[in-house]
Design a protein around this motif. Structure first.
Motif, mmCIF file in Angstrom:
data_model
loop_
_atom_site.group_PDB
_atom_site.id
_atom_site.type_symbol
_atom_site.label_atom_id
_atom_site.label_comp_id
_atom_site.label_asym_id
_atom_site.label_seq_id
_atom_site.Cartn_x
_atom_site.Cartn_y
_atom_site.Cartn_z
ATOM 1 N N LYS A 52 -5.712 -1.279 -6.393
ATOM 2 C CA LYS A 52 -6.877 -2.143 -5.497
ATOM 3 C C LYS A 52 -6.689 -3.599 -6.084
ATOM 4 O O LYS A 52 -6.784 -4.219 -5.447
ATOM 5 C CB LYS A 52 -7.952 -1.649 -5.139
ATOM 6 N N LEU B 33 0.744 -1.156 0.108
ATOM 7 C CA LEU B 33 0.073 0.145 0.035
ATOM 8 C C LEU B 33 0.914 1.135 -0.046
ATOM 9 O O LEU B 33 2.013 1.210 0.593
ATOM 10 C CB LEU B 33 -1.010 0.079 1.226
ATOM 11 N N VAL C 145 -6.600 4.442 -8.604
ATOM 12 C CA VAL C 145 -6.928 3.552 -7.566
ATOM 13 C C VAL C 145 -7.272 2.260 -7.800
ATOM 14 O O VAL C 145 -6.793 1.243 -7.119
ATOM 15 C CB VAL C 145 -8.141 4.414 -6.761
ATOM 16 N N LEU D 210 -8.046 3.955 -0.397
ATOM 17 C CA LEU D 210 -6.984 4.384 -1.322
ATOM 18 C C LEU D 210 -7.371 5.853 -1.883
ATOM 19 O O LEU D 210 -6.658 6.785 -1.867
ATOM 20 C CB LEU D 210 -6.592 3.569 -2.247
#
Length: 334
Positions: free
Chosen positions: A192, A38, A188, A325
């Motif tokens: 993800k 992340l 994003v 996020l």
């Protein structure tokens, strides 16, 4: 988690192959690259300030014993502050209790194709801590020759003109404008799905957006179709799919099925395993319906209690991670 190819929770994306036949023929792209950790926010560095100094010379006695003379102090030039890195704002605090399953992101944010320029996307890639695998580059250095894609029907994606040696930032910006989707949404989504921004890999570049990867493999794992591999291929197809959902929110003309996720009250599972249960969710905007059509699960209480980590055996993280996020990188999603 990656959703299936058709509108039902068990199959997400395959339902649109007949509608997208001409598109699929135009795209035969294979590229490399993604997976990882992340994102982290760079620590702020404070500027240092040097103090001003001033000296006074020792007085020189005057020839006259009755009139001593004091020399005028000579001022020194103030010191120039040392250059420093501008302080960066801390990322917003994300709490699982703030997640709203009925409005994960606003329509205004989802469809803002002008939210980032190509230069903005490139700067974003460069700002992220990236640890690549398999000898592939980070997105800031990724380049690929792209293929042209014709315009779809009115109200759908415009044409994409292919070119030699395009950067990842240019590909993202061109796709965003062609299909009317916020580049932030695409950034994003690739993180993800494949951790492509912070930990790219050969596997991840091929499956960048999880398009064509329904959860139909063993133990609900992704079963990706190699026909859809490649960075441009994946980025374009995901944006094309979101535009398709938006143009036809209930069903595609000529096809009998109804989309499983749409405005109004809809039952949404917590994971691909139906035994884990779910709840009715009042979907209040099309952008949120799009996310459920793409990844048809909502986070359960365990996933929200540990919003940056893992929950339990019935937890799915796709839409939670999208919301988290987006909020951490770009501010409130709604």
């Amino acid at each position: 988690m990656r959703a299936p190819s058709v509108p039902s929770p068990a199959r997400r994306r395959r339902a649109h192959r007949s509608t997208a036949a001409s598109l699929l023929a135009a795209l035969g792209i294979g590229a490399l690259v993604a997976l990882g950790a992340l994102p982290t926010t760079p620590a702020a560095a404070a500027s240092s300030q040097l103090s001003r100094t001033q000296t006074t010379p020792t007085p020189t006695p005057s020839p006259s014993p009755t009139t001593p003379s004091t020399a005028t102090p000579k001022p020194t030039k103030p010191a120039t502050p040392a250059p420093g890195k501008p302080a960066q704002p801390a990322p917003p605090t994300v709490r699982g209790t703030d997640f709203d399953p009925g409005e994960i992101i606003s329509d205004a944010n989802f469809y803002d194709a002008n939210a980032m320029s190509e230069a903005d996307v490139q700067a974003f890639f460069a700002s992220q801590t990236c640890t690549p695998k398999d000898g592939v580059p980070c997105l800031a250095d990724f380049r690929a020759s792209t293929e042209s894609v014709p315009a779809a029907e009115p109200g759908h994606c415009e044409a994409y003109r292919g070119a030699v040696n395009e950067s990842a930032a240019r590909i993202v910006a061109k796709v965003a404008h062609a299909c009317g989707i916020n580049p932030k949404v695409l950034l994003v989504l690739m993180q993800k799905e494949q951790s492509l921004i912070t930990g790219p890999s050969e596997y991840g570049y091929a499956r960048a957006m999880g398009w064509g990867c329904p959860d139909t493999g063993p133990n609900f794992s992704a079963s990706c179709d190699a026909d859809y591999f490649g960075f441009q291929n994946q980025v374009y197809r995901s944006a094309w799919q979101f535009r398709q959902y938006t143009l036809y929110p209930l069903n595609v003309p000529g096809e009998s099925y109804q989309r499983a996720y749409h405005l109004g009250s809809v039952y949404i599972q917590y994971s691909p395993d139906a035994a884990c249960g779910g709840t009715q969710v009042d979907i209040r905007n099309q952008a949120t319906a799009n996310l459920y059509l793409y990844t048809p699960y909502q986070p359960n209480a365990a996933a929200l209690a540990n919003v940056s980590g893992t929950g339990d055996a019935c937890s799915a993280y796709g839409n939670r991670n999208f919301w988290r996020l987006y909020t951490e990188w770009f501010g409130p999603a709604v």
